[in-house]
Design a protein around this motif. Structure first.
Motif, PDB file in Angstrom:
ATOM      1  N   ASP A  64      32.167-109.561  57.916  1.00 54.12           N
ATOM      2  CA  ASP A  64      32.426-108.491  56.952  1.00 54.12           C
ATOM      3  C   ASP A  64      32.134-108.966  55.533  1.00 54.12           C
ATOM      4  OD1 ASP A  64      33.649-106.639  58.951  1.00 54.12           O
ATOM      5  OD2 ASP A  64      35.178-108.208  59.027  1.00 54.12           O
ATOM      6  N   TYR A  65      32.516-110.204  55.258  1.00 50.01           N
ATOM      7  CA  TYR A  65      32.293-110.772  53.924  1.00 50.01           C
ATOM      8  C   TYR A  65      30.802-110.800  53.583  1.00 50.01           C
ATOM      9  CZ  TYR A  65      32.125-114.295  50.206  1.00 50.01           C
ATOM     10  OH  TYR A  65      31.864-114.963  49.033  1.00 50.01           O
ATOM     11  N   PHE A  66      29.982-111.283  54.504  1.00 47.59           N
ATOM     12  CA  PHE A  66      28.563-111.412  54.187  1.00 47.59           C
ATOM     13  C   PHE A  66      27.843-110.061  54.160  1.00 47.59           C
ATOM     14  CE2 PHE A  66      29.509-115.839  55.002  1.00 47.59           C
ATOM     15  CZ  PHE A  66      28.906-116.405  53.891  1.00 47.59           C
ATOM     16  N   ARG A  67      28.337-109.090  54.909  1.00 46.37           N
ATOM     17  CA  ARG A  67      27.810-107.732  54.729  1.00 46.37           C
ATOM     18  C   ARG A  67      28.138-107.230  53.324  1.00 46.37           C
ATOM     19  NH1 ARG A  67      29.032-107.050  60.286  1.00 46.37           N
ATOM     20  NH2 ARG A  67      31.180-106.452  59.807  1.00 46.37           N
ATOM     21  N   ALA A  68      29.357-107.512  52.875  1.00 44.73           N
ATOM     22  CA  ALA A  68      29.758-107.070  51.539  1.00 44.73           C
ATOM     23  C   ALA A  68      28.971-107.802  50.446  1.00 44.73           C
ATOM     24  CB  ALA A  68      31.258-107.294  51.343  1.00 44.73           C
ATOM     25  N   ALA A  69      28.610-109.067  50.703  1.00 42.65           N
ATOM     26  CA  ALA A  69      27.893-109.861  49.700  1.00 42.65           C
ATOM     27  C   ALA A  69      26.468-109.394  49.504  1.00 42.65           C
ATOM     28  CB  ALA A  69      27.910-111.335  50.103  1.00 42.65           C
ATOM     29  N   GLY A  70      25.888-108.759  50.504  1.00 42.35           N
ATOM     30  CA  GLY A  70      24.550-108.197  50.371  1.00 42.35           C
ATOM     31  C   GLY A  70      23.506-109.216  49.993  1.00 42.35           C
ATOM     32  N   HIS A  71      22.789-108.977  48.894  1.00 45.68           N
ATOM     33  CA  HIS A  71      21.651-109.798  48.513  1.00 45.68           C
ATOM     34  C   HIS A  71      22.040-111.085  47.788  1.00 45.68           C
ATOM     35  CE1 HIS A  71      22.615-107.167  45.094  1.00 45.68           C
ATOM     36  NE2 HIS A  71      22.172-108.136  44.323  1.00 45.68           N
ATOM     37  N   HIS A  72      23.301-111.255  47.457  1.00 43.53           N
ATOM     38  CA  HIS A  72      23.720-112.444  46.714  1.00 43.53           C
ATOM     39  C   HIS A  72      23.733-113.671  47.629  1.00 43.53           C
ATOM     40  CE1 HIS A  72      24.618-110.146  43.150  1.00 43.53           C
ATOM     41  NE2 HIS A  72      25.299-109.282  43.888  1.00 43.53           N
ATOM     42  N   LYS A  73      23.259-114.778  47.108  1.00 44.71           N
ATOM     43  CA  LYS A  73      23.076-115.993  47.921  1.00 44.71           C
ATOM     44  C   LYS A  73      24.328-116.875  47.829  1.00 44.71           C
ATOM     45  CE  LYS A  73      18.037-115.944  47.799  1.00 44.71           C
ATOM     46  NZ  LYS A  73      17.899-114.554  47.292  1.00 44.71           N
ATOM     47  N   ILE A  74      25.321-116.499  48.607  1.00 43.72           N
ATOM     48  CA  ILE A  74      26.583-117.241  48.618  1.00 43.72           C
ATOM     49  C   ILE A  74      26.474-118.344  49.670  1.00 43.72           C
ATOM     50  CG2 ILE A  74      29.058-117.092  49.046  1.00 43.72           C
ATOM     51  CD1 ILE A  74      28.873-114.181  48.006  1.00 43.72           C
ATOM     52  N   VAL A  75      26.579-119.575  49.205  1.00 43.42           N
ATOM     53  CA  VAL A  75      26.360-120.717  50.103  1.00 43.42           C
ATOM     54  C   VAL A  75      27.647-121.460  50.426  1.00 43.42           C
ATOM     55  CG1 VAL A  75      23.954-121.016  49.471  1.00 43.42           C
ATOM     56  CG2 VAL A  75      25.697-122.187  48.141  1.00 43.42           C
ATOM     57  N   GLN A  76      28.679-121.294  49.609  1.00 41.93           N
ATOM     58  CA  GLN A  76      29.972-121.916  49.891  1.00 41.93           C
ATOM     59  C   GLN A  76      31.074-120.987  49.393  1.00 41.93           C
ATOM     60  OE1 GLN A  76      30.262-126.347  49.830  1.00 41.93           O
ATOM     61  NE2 GLN A  76      28.717-126.196  48.212  1.00 41.93           N
ATOM     62  N   THR A  77      32.235-121.075  50.031  1.00 41.97           N
ATOM     63  CA  THR A  77      33.371-120.270  49.588  1.00 41.97           C
ATOM     64  C   THR A  77      34.650-121.094  49.630  1.00 41.97           C
ATOM     65  OG1 THR A  77      34.157-119.349  51.707  1.00 41.97           O
ATOM     66  CG2 THR A  77      32.288-118.239  50.646  1.00 41.97           C
ATOM     67  N   VAL A  78      35.589-120.667  48.783  1.00 42.24           N
ATOM     68  CA  VAL A  78      36.939-121.229  48.763  1.00 42.24           C
ATOM     69  C   VAL A  78      37.896-120.125  49.188  1.00 42.24           C
ATOM     70  CG1 VAL A  78      38.735-122.328  47.370  1.00 42.24           C
ATOM     71  CG2 VAL A  78      36.304-122.740  46.843  1.00 42.24           C
ATOM     72  N   LEU A  79      38.562-120.318  50.305  1.00 35.97           N
ATOM     73  CA  LEU A  79      39.531-119.341  50.773  1.00 35.97           C
ATOM     74  C   LEU A  79      40.890-119.631  50.145  1.00 35.97           C
ATOM     75  CD1 LEU A  79      39.968-117.611  54.062  1.00 35.97           C
ATOM     76  CD2 LEU A  79      41.934-118.924  53.268  1.00 35.97           C
ATOM     77  N   ILE A  80      41.491-118.605  49.558  1.00 41.17           N
ATOM     78  CA  ILE A  80      42.820-118.715  48.966  1.00 41.17           C
ATOM     79  C   ILE A  80      43.817-118.034  49.889  1.00 41.17           C
ATOM     80  CG2 ILE A  80      44.227-118.319  46.916  1.00 41.17           C
ATOM     81  CD1 ILE A  80      41.731-120.106  46.460  1.00 41.17           C
ATOM     82  N   GLU A  81      44.957-118.656  50.042  1.00 41.62           N
ATOM     83  CA  GLU A  81      45.971-118.122  50.960  1.00 41.62           C
ATOM     84  C   GLU A  81      46.150-116.626  50.738  1.00 41.62           C
ATOM     85  OE1 GLU A  81      49.315-117.087  50.381  1.00 41.62           O
ATOM     86  OE2 GLU A  81      49.228-117.217  48.189  1.00 41.62           O
ATOM     87  N   GLY A  82      46.395-115.917  51.852  1.00 43.23           N
ATOM     88  CA  GLY A  82      46.441-114.460  51.818  1.00 43.23           C
ATOM     89  C   GLY A  82      47.822-113.874  51.957  1.00 43.23           C
ATOM     90  N   GLU A  83      48.858-114.618  51.503  1.00 42.51           N
ATOM     91  CA  GLU A  83      50.242-114.171  51.627  1.00 42.51           C
ATOM     92  C   GLU A  83      50.603-113.904  53.084  1.00 42.51           C
ATOM     93  OE1 GLU A  83      51.799-111.571  48.664  1.00 42.51           O
ATOM     94  OE2 GLU A  83      50.270-112.147  47.201  1.00 42.51           O
TER      95      GLU A  83
END
Length: 316
Positions: A64-83
């Motif tokens: 879902d995240y990468f569908r939302a990111a679309g054309h942007h070249k996201i190569v790394q992510t930092v996940l923050i706790e989600g409560e």
């Protein structure tokens, strides 16, 4: 998936947004069918800063995240706790490990911990030894601006001795601290940074500059300038949505450029805060907006803001 080193090389040569690698410094994954997040599963939070967040009370996973990111070249992510369920603070790490094995994301995590709870030693010991965890988040107690005073202290706040005892343990475990608090509490944040200079503080969501009046923006800018004096503080530029409005360059240029002017381009990182910022707009539009606002900066500074700074702060 894109190769970060190749994208860096291309971007440094071309300066073209299409070549810009992104390390998203603040994002979330949720699985509301399998896991318990009180704020998503129970009665909606009445004072949520963006208004109605019904549209994000759903599962949001890497695909879902990468569908939302679309054309942007996201190569790394930092996940923050989600409560996550506070009764099981280590449960989210186990779940995120499984996502990492299956999808290769995220590359780093700031996990849930409660600095004033009796289990803080056991929880931090696990996090300090885990290769994915770089820090923790515990939102300190805060009050509305009208109720705040310069000598504010309350249980669970940044001046609470028990809370600070837990905070003092972060350095021995090599963990940074994600600070999510309203900007009018930044005098307390500056004290915390000075009193514990060996612990990196990463301010979440630009200090939450919701009040866009001239008086509100001046207060926010003054607070940024105060906390930016402390060298162990880094700023994430995200979470600058206005309730009921789509994310726009016109509304947010002043916020972004003031933040960068105050902290400097080497002490800020852009981040999506997705899917939470999805309450007001699409991730593609938010990152397009960041790129438009950042266009006047040098190639080196744009690369730092979108990629290099987050990689350095989170050791990715």
């Amino acid at each position: 998936m894109w190769d970060a080193n190749e994208l860096r090389r291309r971007f440094l040569e071309s300066g073209a947004d299409d070549d810009l690698p992104i390390a998203d410094a603040h994002q979330h994954f949720f699985d509301v069918e399998r896991n318990y997040y009180p704020w998503l599963a129970d009665k909606p939070v009445q004072n949520f800063r963006y208004g109605d967040y019904d549209r994000i009370r759903r599962t949001f996973l890497p695909d879902d995240y990468f569908r939302a990111a679309g054309h942007h070249k996201i190569v790394q992510t930092v996940l923050i706790e989600g409560e996550w369920d506070p009764a099981d603070p280590l449960g989210e790490l186990r779940w995120v490990e499984s996502l990492r094995r299956e999808h290769g994301f995220p590359h780093a995590m700031s996990a849930q911990a409660w600095l004033d709870r009796e289990d803080v030693d056991a929880v931090l010991d696990v996090y300090g030894r885990h290769p994915l965890v770089r820090g923790i988040r515990h939102k300190p107690a805060a009050v509305a601006r009208a109720d705040h005073t310069n000598d504010f202290v309350a249980p669970g706040s940044m001046r609470d001795p028990k809370w600070r005892d837990g905070y003092a343990k972060l350095r021995e475990h090599g963990l940074l601290f994600e600070l999510q608090v309203f900007w009018w509490h930044f005098n307390e944040a500056a004290e915390l940074a000075r009193d514990f200079p060996g612990t990196q503080i990463v301010i979440n969501h630009t200090g939450l500059p919701a009040d866009r009046s001239e008086e509100g923006l001046k207060g926010w800018c003054d607070a940024l300038e105060l906390v930016a004096r402390e060298p162990n503080v880094h700023l994430k530029i995200s979470g600058i949505c206005i309730p009921g409005q789509r994310w726009s360059v016109d509304a947010n240029t002043r916020i972004v450029r003031t933040a960068i002017d105050v902290f400097g381009a080497r002490r800020c990182s852009f981040a999506s805060n997705y899917p939470v910022d999805g309450v007001v707009d699409r991730m593609t539009d938010i990152f397009d907006g960041f790129k438009t606002i950042a266009a006047p900066y040098s190639i080196a500074n744009r690369l730092a803001l979108f990629y290099d700074n987050a990689v350095e702060v989170y050791g990715m």
